[in-house]
Design an enzyme around this catalytic site. Structure first.
Site, mmCIF file in Angstrom:
data_model
loop_
_atom_site.group_PDB
_atom_site.id
_atom_site.type_symbol
_atom_site.label_atom_id
_atom_site.label_comp_id
_atom_site.label_asym_id
_atom_site.label_seq_id
_atom_site.Cartn_x
_atom_site.Cartn_y
_atom_site.Cartn_z
ATOM 1 N N LYS A 22 0.856 -1.206 0.000
ATOM 2 C CA LYS A 22 0.000 0.000 0.000
ATOM 3 C C LYS A 22 0.878 1.237 0.000
ATOM 4 O O LYS A 22 0.674 2.149 -0.802
ATOM 5 C CB LYS A 22 -0.881 0.022 1.237
ATOM 6 C CG LYS A 22 -1.475 1.400 1.558
ATOM 7 C CD LYS A 22 -2.376 1.428 2.760
ATOM 8 C CE LYS A 22 -1.733 1.878 4.004
ATOM 9 N NZ LYS A 22 -1.497 3.323 4.147
ATOM 10 N N ASN A 23 1.881 1.284 0.873
ATOM 11 C CA ASN A 23 2.646 2.514 1.047
ATOM 12 C C ASN A 23 3.594 2.774 -0.102
ATOM 13 O O ASN A 23 4.051 3.893 -0.300
ATOM 14 C CB ASN A 23 3.351 2.514 2.405
ATOM 15 C CG ASN A 23 2.322 2.654 3.526
ATOM 16 O OD1 ASN A 23 1.167 3.005 3.269
ATOM 17 N ND2 ASN A 23 2.719 2.365 4.742
ATOM 18 N N CYS A 117 -4.865 13.015 12.748
ATOM 19 C CA CYS A 117 -5.673 11.797 12.750
ATOM 20 C C CYS A 117 -5.352 10.999 14.012
ATOM 21 O O CYS A 117 -4.723 11.486 14.916
ATOM 22 C CB CYS A 117 -5.400 10.982 11.512
ATOM 23 S SG CYS A 117 -3.847 10.195 11.634
ATOM 24 N N ARG A 122 0.430 15.235 13.034
ATOM 25 C CA ARG A 122 1.225 14.781 11.872
ATOM 26 C C ARG A 122 1.574 15.995 11.017
ATOM 27 O O ARG A 122 0.996 16.239 9.985
ATOM 28 C CB ARG A 122 0.453 13.722 11.099
ATOM 29 C CG ARG A 122 0.226 12.494 11.969
ATOM 30 C CD ARG A 122 -0.475 11.400 11.269
ATOM 31 N NE ARG A 122 0.389 10.692 10.317
ATOM 32 C CZ ARG A 122 -0.068 9.670 9.591
ATOM 33 N NH1 ARG A 122 -1.331 9.320 9.698
ATOM 34 N NH2 ARG A 122 0.729 9.037 8.760
ATOM 35 N N ASP A 305 3.894 0.573 12.259
ATOM 36 C CA ASP A 305 2.610 0.057 11.751
ATOM 37 C C ASP A 305 2.306 -1.346 12.258
ATOM 38 O O ASP A 305 1.168 -1.802 12.170
ATOM 39 C CB ASP A 305 2.603 0.054 10.217
ATOM 40 C CG ASP A 305 2.599 1.466 9.669
ATOM 41 O OD1 ASP A 305 2.899 1.636 8.480
ATOM 42 O OD2 ASP A 305 2.336 2.397 10.451
ATOM 43 N N ARG A 397 -9.005 -0.035 3.923
ATOM 44 C CA ARG A 397 -8.137 0.954 3.278
ATOM 45 C C ARG A 397 -6.761 0.378 2.966
ATOM 46 O O ARG A 397 -6.106 0.789 2.017
ATOM 47 C CB ARG A 397 -7.975 2.185 4.176
ATOM 48 C CG ARG A 397 -9.211 3.053 4.264
ATOM 49 C CD ARG A 397 -8.883 4.359 4.912
ATOM 50 N NE ARG A 397 -7.631 4.845 4.374
ATOM 51 C CZ ARG A 397 -6.730 5.510 5.099
ATOM 52 N NH1 ARG A 397 -6.953 5.751 6.379
ATOM 53 N NH2 ARG A 397 -5.612 5.918 4.550
HETATM 54 C C1 EPZ Z 1 4.135 6.937 6.606
HETATM 55 O O1 EPZ Z 1 3.368 8.006 7.107
HETATM 56 C C2 EPZ Z 1 3.185 5.774 6.413
HETATM 57 N N1 EPZ Z 1 2.150 6.147 5.455
HETATM 58 C C3 EPZ Z 1 2.545 5.411 7.746
HETATM 59 O O2 EPZ Z 1 1.743 4.263 7.524
HETATM 60 C C4 EPZ Z 1 3.649 5.055 8.740
HETATM 61 O O3 EPZ Z 1 3.060 4.808 9.992
HETATM 62 C C5 EPZ Z 1 4.635 6.227 8.857
HETATM 63 O O4 EPZ Z 1 5.144 6.558 7.554
HETATM 64 C C6 EPZ Z 1 5.820 5.899 9.756
HETATM 65 O O5 EPZ Z 1 6.452 4.722 9.302
HETATM 66 C C7 EPZ Z 1 2.434 6.035 4.138
HETATM 67 O O6 EPZ Z 1 3.530 5.646 3.750
HETATM 68 C C8 EPZ Z 1 1.323 6.411 3.190
HETATM 69 P P1 EPZ Z 1 6.355 10.125 8.624
HETATM 70 P P2 EPZ Z 1 4.026 9.499 7.138
HETATM 71 O O7 EPZ Z 1 6.363 11.393 7.854
HETATM 72 O O8 EPZ Z 1 4.874 9.676 5.926
HETATM 73 C C9 EPZ Z 1 6.976 13.362 12.024
HETATM 74 C C10 EPZ Z 1 -0.193 2.965 7.596
HETATM 75 O O9 EPZ Z 1 -0.802 2.441 8.527
HETATM 76 N N2 EPZ Z 1 6.994 14.360 10.942
HETATM 77 O O10 EPZ Z 1 7.426 9.119 8.363
HETATM 78 O O11 EPZ Z 1 2.938 10.471 7.398
HETATM 79 C C11 EPZ Z 1 5.609 12.708 12.198
HETATM 80 O O12 EPZ Z 1 4.790 13.502 13.023
HETATM 81 C C12 EPZ Z 1 0.324 4.372 7.749
HETATM 82 O O13 EPZ Z 1 0.063 2.413 6.486
HETATM 83 C C13 EPZ Z 1 7.276 15.695 11.251
HETATM 84 O O14 EPZ Z 1 7.500 16.055 12.407
HETATM 85 O O15 EPZ Z 1 4.953 9.397 8.414
HETATM 86 C C14 EPZ Z 1 5.954 11.384 12.833
HETATM 87 O O16 EPZ Z 1 6.105 11.560 14.228
HETATM 88 C C15 EPZ Z 1 -0.025 4.964 9.106
HETATM 89 N N3 EPZ Z 1 7.301 16.605 10.243
HETATM 90 C C16 EPZ Z 1 7.314 11.043 12.216
HETATM 91 O O17 EPZ Z 1 7.817 12.269 11.667
HETATM 92 C C17 EPZ Z 1 7.077 16.263 8.930
HETATM 93 O O18 EPZ Z 1 7.133 17.149 8.056
HETATM 94 C C18 EPZ Z 1 7.236 10.021 11.089
HETATM 95 O O19 EPZ Z 1 6.273 10.477 10.176
HETATM 96 C C19 EPZ Z 1 6.793 14.901 8.643
HETATM 97 C C20 EPZ Z 1 6.761 13.975 9.659
#
Ligand code: EPZ
Length: 429
Positions: A22-23, A117, A122, A305, A397
């Protein structure tokens, strides 16, 4: 919304084919708009998020040709709009990848601010910091993010936080920026490597994906390509943890064992047997499990995840296990629901103490989000008695025919329409 009626005390057994990631898919589909030529994508998972992403592309003017449920040909030649449809974009967070891809194609993009969410705040500050460094002007008003760039120019960008989303978005924009971009402290997930391979197949020049530093030489033109999405390591890990949590024996097929090393190691620590082969992994758990501490980290650490399904496993291991969630601030929504099923769990900030060994009992519970929903279904299979799990639309989803695959492993699950349920949680993940 829909709900599952699940019969408890079922040890899963058999073989299950894992679908495409998915990702990976939700990053590769928006990336297709970089070219006006046809790209062919195979091994897409049949899930809501992929269907939504394809609808967004169609609405933007991309010509779509479906080849069965897991393949699609996209021709973005007639792409005209730079603002994906609001009602579709609001359904899934990953649609913010159109910021990077539309900026790269047209020097312009307009998407809604992705909502918060169930996983806690996020922010997207790292995405925006990177777009600015590449020369984009950013305006945020009325809940919309508008990005414009006369020209995108290569830059050196150091991410303050290891972010998959920011790494994807900045790869997409930098692929078409003039000159050299160096992205540092980036995410190293297999999905990043998969996207880089797809972009390079289209003519991009990206090196270092899968390490901390990605080097990109911008190109002016992208061509046709054909790409097969990698297997979904999170779906595979979910089934591996489900096998161990229910005391069963399951082989996951069409996987890349290298992507599942953290899960394999953790399962072995609890006493489960894990047998590796080039494209399959077998998990057998016919002996009592031992407690084990778990900390989530960006890849190659234990994936956040799989923290909810792993917590279900630890409730079955007699003794004290400590789970530390290092990636998200609020990713313990499944705990209250598991406690309704008799789990002994105490949460302090980012740490959960699990006192395992108390048998779970079936109960009516509600899926707060995608991965918590999967965890509750596993808990219901392990529990004494029947359970009702509401809001399983969350699970649809990200898991391809989840109940069908579980039923093929011996589960008894009935999907029914849930008239009484108000859709409490948004669909953002
Ligand atoms: C991706 O989300 C995945 N989604 C998530 O999977 C997964 O949980 C997450 O990465 C972490 O592995 C997809 O790939 C579509 P991040 P993403 O940016 O990209 C902070 C699922 O169940 N952050 O790696 O949104 C953020 O708050 C979903 O498949 C900032 O501070 O996650 C978090 O604490 C849920 N500033 C950490 O980084 C930013 O600009 C990691 O977030 C971006 C992120």
């Amino acid at each position: 919304m829909e709900k599952f009626i699940v019969k408890g005390k079922t040890a899963l057994s058999g073989r299950v084919k894992i679908s495409g990631s998915k990702n990976s898919a939700v990053a590769i589909l928006p990336a297709a708009v970089l070219t006006a030529n046809t790209v062919q994508i195979d091994n897409l998972p049949d899930i809501t998020d992929v269907r939504t992403m394809i609808s967004i592309l169609e609405n933007l003017g991309v010509n779509i040709r479906r080849r069965g449920v897991d393949a699609v040909d996209l021709t973005p030649g007639s792409l005209s709009k730079v603002a994906p449809a609001y009602d579709l974009v609001k359904k899934m967070r990953a649609s913010y990848y159109f910021m990077g891809s539309l900026l790269a194609r047209f020097g312009q993009a307009e998407v809604p601010i992705p909502g918060g969410c169930d996983l806690g705040p996020r922010p997207i500050d790292q995405h925006l910091k990177g777009f600015s460094a590449l020369g984009a002007k950013i305006n945020i008003e009325h809940g919309m993010i508008t990005l414009t760039a006369e020209k995108l120019t290569g830059a050196r960008i150091y991410l303050d936080v290891v972010s998959i989303g920011a790494t994807v978005n900045l790869m997409l924009a930098a692929a078409a920026a003039e000159g050299k971009t160096v992205l540092e402290n980036v995410a190293k997930e297999p999905e990043i490597v998969d996207l880089a391979n797809f972009l390079n197949a289209m003519g991009a020049s990206i090196r270092g994906a899968g390490t901390d530093v990605i080097r990109i030489e911008g190109v002016k033109k992208f061509n046709s390509a054909r790409h097969t999405v990698i297997p979904d390591r999170i779906e595979a890990g979910t089934f591996m943890l489900a096998a161990a949590s229910t005391g069963g024996a399951v082989t996951v097929e069409d996987v890349i064992p290298k992507h599942l090393e953290a899960i394999t190691a953790k399962l072995r620590e609890t006493g489960a047997k894990v047998i590796l082969a080039p494209e399959t992994i077998r998990v057998e758990a016919d002996t009592p499990l031992s407690p084990s501490d778990l900390k989530t980290f960006p890849y190659p650490g234990f994936p956040t995840d799989l923290q909810p399904p792993a917590m279900v496993l630890l409730t079955a291991a007699k003794g004290l296990s400590v789970v530390t969630e290092n990636v998200f601030d609020g990713r313990f929504n499944h705990v209250d629901e598991l406690k309704r099923m008799g789990a002994h769990i105490k949460v302090e900030g980012r740490t959960a103490l699990i006192e395992g060994g108390y048998p779970l009992t079936g109960a009516p519970v509600t899926a707060p989000d995608l991965r918590s929903g999967a965890a509750l279904i596993i808990a219901a299979l392990a529990a004494e008695g029947d359970s009702e799990i509401s809001a399983v639309d969350h699970v649809d989803r990200g898991y391809d025919h989840f109940e069908g695959k579980l039923i093929s492993l011996g589960a008894s699950i009935n999907r029914v329409h849930d008239k009484g349920f108000e859709n409490r949680a948004g669909n953002l993940d």
